[in-house]
Design an enzyme around this catalytic site. Structure first.
Site, mmCIF file in Angstrom:
data_model
loop_
_atom_site.group_PDB
_atom_site.id
_atom_site.type_symbol
_atom_site.label_atom_id
_atom_site.label_comp_id
_atom_site.label_asym_id
_atom_site.label_seq_id
_atom_site.Cartn_x
_atom_site.Cartn_y
_atom_site.Cartn_z
ATOM 1 N N ARG A 92 0.810 -1.223 0.000
ATOM 2 C CA ARG A 92 0.000 0.000 0.000
ATOM 3 C C ARG A 92 0.841 1.268 0.000
ATOM 4 O O ARG A 92 0.349 2.340 -0.301
ATOM 5 C CB ARG A 92 -0.906 0.039 1.234
ATOM 6 C CG ARG A 92 -1.864 -1.138 1.331
ATOM 7 C CD ARG A 92 -2.498 -1.196 2.698
ATOM 8 N NE ARG A 92 -1.443 -1.438 3.694
ATOM 9 C CZ ARG A 92 -1.610 -1.315 5.009
ATOM 10 N NH1 ARG A 92 -2.755 -0.933 5.499
ATOM 11 N NH2 ARG A 92 -0.614 -1.557 5.835
ATOM 12 N N GLN B 240 7.178 26.236 14.843
ATOM 13 C CA GLN B 240 6.670 26.528 13.505
ATOM 14 C C GLN B 240 7.237 25.527 12.511
ATOM 15 O O GLN B 240 8.376 25.096 12.631
ATOM 16 C CB GLN B 240 7.119 27.944 13.119
ATOM 17 C CG GLN B 240 6.636 28.437 11.789
ATOM 18 C CD GLN B 240 7.029 29.893 11.561
ATOM 19 O OE1 GLN B 240 6.947 30.720 12.469
ATOM 20 N NE2 GLN B 240 7.462 30.212 10.363
ATOM 21 N N HIS C 280 22.207 30.538 5.669
ATOM 22 C CA HIS C 280 21.410 31.475 6.458
ATOM 23 C C HIS C 280 21.452 31.164 7.950
ATOM 24 O O HIS C 280 21.633 30.020 8.343
ATOM 25 C CB HIS C 280 19.933 31.420 6.032
ATOM 26 C CG HIS C 280 19.710 31.732 4.601
ATOM 27 N ND1 HIS C 280 18.698 31.154 3.881
ATOM 28 C CD2 HIS C 280 20.344 32.558 3.735
ATOM 29 C CE1 HIS C 280 18.719 31.616 2.638
ATOM 30 N NE2 HIS C 280 19.718 32.466 2.528
ATOM 31 N N LYS D 103 16.948 24.007 13.849
ATOM 32 C CA LYS D 103 16.103 23.513 12.764
ATOM 33 C C LYS D 103 16.153 21.997 12.698
ATOM 34 O O LYS D 103 17.200 21.385 12.919
ATOM 35 C CB LYS D 103 16.586 24.055 11.413
ATOM 36 C CG LYS D 103 16.527 25.556 11.280
ATOM 37 C CD LYS D 103 17.102 26.019 9.959
ATOM 38 C CE LYS D 103 17.082 27.530 9.854
ATOM 39 N NZ LYS D 103 17.715 28.000 8.625
ATOM 40 N N TYR E 78 10.870 22.037 7.167
ATOM 41 C CA TYR E 78 11.663 22.185 8.382
ATOM 42 C C TYR E 78 10.877 22.784 9.530
ATOM 43 O O TYR E 78 9.975 23.584 9.347
ATOM 44 C CB TYR E 78 12.946 22.968 8.129
ATOM 45 C CG TYR E 78 12.813 24.335 7.514
ATOM 46 C CD1 TYR E 78 12.990 25.486 8.283
ATOM 47 C CD2 TYR E 78 12.548 24.492 6.161
ATOM 48 C CE1 TYR E 78 12.911 26.747 7.707
ATOM 49 C CE2 TYR E 78 12.464 25.746 5.581
ATOM 50 C CZ TYR E 78 12.642 26.873 6.367
ATOM 51 O OH TYR E 78 12.556 28.114 5.801
ATOM 52 N N ASP F 267 21.578 36.154 -1.385
ATOM 53 C CA ASP F 267 22.584 35.127 -1.094
ATOM 54 C C ASP F 267 23.880 35.360 -1.853
ATOM 55 O O ASP F 267 24.954 35.000 -1.381
ATOM 56 C CB ASP F 267 22.030 33.732 -1.383
ATOM 57 C CG ASP F 267 21.011 33.290 -0.337
ATOM 58 O OD1 ASP F 267 20.924 33.952 0.721
ATOM 59 O OD2 ASP F 267 20.316 32.294 -0.575
#
Length: 182
Positions: A23, A46, A61, A71, A131, A169
């Site tokens: 499945r 979050q 970053h 993270k 994330y 960036d």
């Protein structure tokens, strides 16, 4: 889940237990009690998601000071090369990085604690990247390091001419000129 600490203390690769049959599959992607037993207490507040095409490089970053973020990242679709760079001046691994491939096939997760710059390069035609973060986004605390700073020694597996990066960036400072954690 299997928690494997990397060569940099506090940075983990997490391998889920995947149960597959005709499945499809089932896996747990987050279990707070288990995470705290292996990594420590982190209160994620979050979830974020991005979609990018091949050659997109997002990073490196981080957020400064009280706005820094831990993270927990993973790839839902596609394949990326994910990188965490230790930017804690007092760390014995300052300036070192950990690189891990995350994909829809290997289903790995990567935990990056506060005090690290983070970025990823999309290796597949497209990738959906997810994330969790433990602090809100604060534009006034935004910071970064140039993805191709020679001091970092990151060996990205594509030609610099193939990299698709944002204007922001492309203008990030080198590690030697960046804001750093103590």
């Amino acid at each position: 889940m299997d928690y494997q600490e990397t060569d940099i203390v506090g940075v983990y690769v997490i391998e889920p237990r995947v149960f597959s049959d005709s499945r499809g599959y089932f896996m747990e992607t987050w279990k707070q009690q288990e995470f705290e037993e292996h990594v420590g207490a982190v209160k994620f507040i979050q979830d974020n998601e991005s979609k990018s095409s091949r050659g997109v490089l997002r990073g490196l970053h981080y957020q400064k000071g009280e706005w820094s973020q831990a993270k927990l990242v993973r790839v839902i679709q596609g394949r990326v090369l994910d990188v965490a760079v230790d930017i804690r001046r007092s760390s014995p691994t300052f300036g070192h990085h950990v690189m891990v491939e995350l994909s829809e096939d290997n289903k790995r997760q990567f935990f990056i604690p506060r005090g690290f710059a983070h970025g990823f390069l999309v290796l597949s035609d497209e990738a959906i990247f997810s994330y969790k973060v433990d602090n809100v986004y604060a534009p006034q605390a935004e910071a970064g390091i140039c993805w191709n700073d020679p001091q970092l020694g990151i060996e990205w597996p594509i030609s610099p001419s193939e990299v698709l990066a944002s204007e922001k960036d492309l203008k990030q400072p080198k590690l030697s000129d960046a804001w750093l954690f103590d």
